[in-house]
Design a protein around this motif. Structure first.
Motif, PDB file in Angstrom:
ATOM      1  N   ARG A 155       0.853  -1.199   0.000  1.00 29.35           N
ATOM      2  CA  ARG A 155       0.000   0.000   0.000  1.00 29.35           C
ATOM      3  C   ARG A 155       0.881   1.238   0.000  1.00 29.35           C
ATOM      4  NH1 ARG A 155      -0.725  -3.106   4.106  1.00 29.35           N
ATOM      5  NH2 ARG A 155      -2.866  -3.695   3.630  1.00 29.35           N
ATOM      6  N   PRO A 260      -3.389  -0.544  -3.135  1.00 28.46           N
ATOM      7  CA  PRO A 260      -4.175   0.611  -2.662  1.00 28.46           C
ATOM      8  C   PRO A 260      -3.302   1.852  -2.491  1.00 28.46           C
ATOM      9  CG  PRO A 260      -4.696  -1.358  -1.385  1.00 28.46           C
ATOM     10  CD  PRO A 260      -3.492  -1.695  -2.218  1.00 28.46           C
ATOM     11  N   SER A 287      -7.640   6.660  -3.498  1.00 23.06           N
ATOM     12  CA  SER A 287      -8.417   7.546  -2.634  1.00 23.06           C
ATOM     13  C   SER A 287      -7.678   8.875  -2.526  1.00 23.06           C
ATOM     14  CB  SER A 287      -8.572   6.935  -1.237  1.00 23.06           C
ATOM     15  OG  SER A 287      -9.216   5.684  -1.296  1.00 23.06           O
ATOM     16  N   TYR A 314      -4.397   2.168   6.649  1.00 27.80           N
ATOM     17  CA  TYR A 314      -3.920   0.791   6.828  1.00 27.80           C
ATOM     18  C   TYR A 314      -5.059  -0.109   7.299  1.00 27.80           C
ATOM     19  CZ  TYR A 314      -1.349  -3.317   8.113  1.00 27.80           C
ATOM     20  OH  TYR A 314      -0.932  -4.632   8.186  1.00 27.80           O
ATOM     21  N   HIS A 316      -8.312   0.146   6.943  1.00 21.75           N
ATOM     22  CA  HIS A 316      -9.342  -0.103   5.936  1.00 21.75           C
ATOM     23  C   HIS A 316      -8.855  -0.992   4.795  1.00 21.75           C
ATOM     24  CE1 HIS A 316     -11.509   3.214   7.917  1.00 21.75           C
ATOM     25  NE2 HIS A 316     -12.574   2.751   7.301  1.00 21.75           N
ATOM     26  N   THR A 317      -7.545  -1.009   4.550  1.00 24.40           N
ATOM     27  CA  THR A 317      -7.028  -1.787   3.422  1.00 24.40           C
ATOM     28  C   THR A 317      -6.348  -3.085   3.871  1.00 24.40           C
ATOM     29  OG1 THR A 317      -4.960  -0.524   3.454  1.00 24.40           O
ATOM     30  CG2 THR A 317      -6.716   0.251   1.983  1.00 24.40           C
ATOM     31  N   GLY A 322     -10.416  -4.254   0.628  1.00 24.17           N
ATOM     32  CA  GLY A 322     -10.804  -3.136   1.484  1.00 24.17           C
ATOM     33  C   GLY A 322     -10.542  -1.790   0.831  1.00 24.17           C
ATOM     34  N   GLN A 323     -11.450  -0.847   1.008  1.00 26.24           N
ATOM     35  CA  GLN A 323     -11.335   0.478   0.414  1.00 26.24           C
ATOM     36  C   GLN A 323     -11.320   1.542   1.508  1.00 26.24           C
ATOM     37  OE1 GLN A 323     -11.094   1.251  -2.979  1.00 26.24           O
ATOM     38  NE2 GLN A 323     -10.884  -0.959  -3.285  1.00 26.24           N
ATOM     39  N   TYR A 324     -10.623   2.633   1.217  1.00 26.51           N
ATOM     40  CA  TYR A 324     -10.592   3.744   2.166  1.00 26.51           C
ATOM     41  C   TYR A 324     -11.455   4.870   1.605  1.00 26.51           C
ATOM     42  CZ  TYR A 324      -8.712   7.194   5.444  1.00 26.51           C
ATOM     43  OH  TYR A 324      -8.561   8.136   6.441  1.00 26.51           O
TER      44      TYR A 324
END
Length: 326
Positions: A155, A260, A287, A314, A316-317, A322-324
């Motif tokens: 990420r 992400p 995002s 971190y 959320h992903t 998972g998306q932020y």
């Protein structure tokens, strides 16, 4: 009369570079500090990467977070966020080549050189499942490394990435910054101006990168000024500025990023809204968050927001898919 004026101009044109060389020769190169003034309990370490000795720190426990600083600064830029983040992450921060107390090699200081150094750092310390985050060129580097599909990166957080305006975005910060950027592109003049640098000019440049000048710790400003007196430091900075267009050229590969990504912008950053949106569009599924009362050096202006978004991004992903969505 005209001949006298011409003679004076020629004398100044020859004399000033000579004077600047003398001034540079008289500067005292600082010794590397034995400890961090803001966190004496965190050990200072060194590692060799591609033949270059890099200074770094490691602290905390948990998932790996690597922090990358801006051009002309050093790992101490993160002094307000590292102690807090150490409660959630194993935090690494390093001095990029030619910065802080890392080696200053005689090479081309373009985006690829710095990306190679970052990848080499991750490999030398065998770091995996890394959240790579940084500011300015340190914000563009995670994007470049991720676009290379480096498997160690899972990420990315790009804080005010410096990848627009052909690398001249710094000139928007203040009159002093504009003059430095302009001079750097001119042979002889650039070197002369850099050799005649002083604390007043540096302070003015840095204040152009924050929302509130009081957010810059005086001790940090002093230390960054002193590291600039290291032999070869000013030449590395000129080299970087003369190759600054490479940061924008690297954006052509952002579409290759598969991990992400969070873009974190200060609302008073040097990048214009359309330039920020351009980055956002280039990275699939990225995002984007804008922090109020934040300038280019966001970890100094709004450390609370930097800490919060790193933690939440971190979290959320951490799970697949998972998306932020702040």
């Amino acid at each position: 009369m005209m001949s006298n004026v011409l003679s004076i101009l020629i004398a100044v044109g020859i004399g000033l570079p000579v004077v600047s060389l003398a001034v540079e020769a008289l500067r005292r190169s600082p010794s590397p500090p034995a400890q961090l003034h803001w966190a004496p309990d965190i050990p200072i370490q060194y590692v060799e990467v591609n033949g270059i000795r890099l200074r770094y720190i490691k602290t905390g426990h948990g998932p790996v977070l690597v922090l990358l600083h801006t051009l002309r600064t050093q790992l101490d830029l993160f002094e307000k966020v590292v102690p807090e983040l150490a409660g959630d992450f194993t935090v690494y921060a390093l001095d990029l080549p030619g910065h802080g107390y890392s080696d200053i090699p005689a090479v081309k200081y373009d985006a690829d050189f710095f990306a190679d150094a970052v990848e080499g750092f991750l490999e030398a310390l065998n770091l995996n499942d890394v959240m790579l985050a940084g500011v300015s060129i340190g914000g563009a580097l995670p994007l470049i490394v991720a676009a290379r599909r480096n498997s160690r990166i899972t990420r990315v957080v790009a804080i005010n990435p410096y990848d627009y305006a052909q690398g001249r975005g710094m000139a928007r910060g203040s009159l002093s910054a504009r003059l430095v950027v302009m001079a750097a592109g001119i042979p002889v003049l650039g070197e002369t101006v850099m050799r005649l640098r002083n604390m007043f000019i540096m302070k003015n440049v840095f204040e152009g990168g924050v929302s509130d000048p009081r957010s810059i710790p005086p001790q940090l400003l002093k230390e960054m000024y002193l590291t600039g007196n290291r032999k070869g430091h000013y030449r590395a900075l000129i080299n970087l500025l003369r190759n600054a267009e490479s940061w924008q050229s690297a954006t052509r590969n952002y579409a290759r990023i598969k991990v992400p990504v969070l873009f974190l912008w200060g609302n008073q950053d040097w990048a214009r809204p359309d330039e920020r949106e351009q980055d956002h569009r280039l990275v699939p599924g990225a995002s984007m968050v804008t922090v109020e009362r934040g300038g280019h050096f966001l970890p100094l202006d709004r450390p609370d927001e930097v800490i919060r978004h790193l933690r939440e991004f971190y979290r959320h992903t951490a799970s697949p898919g998972g998306q932020y969505n702040p």
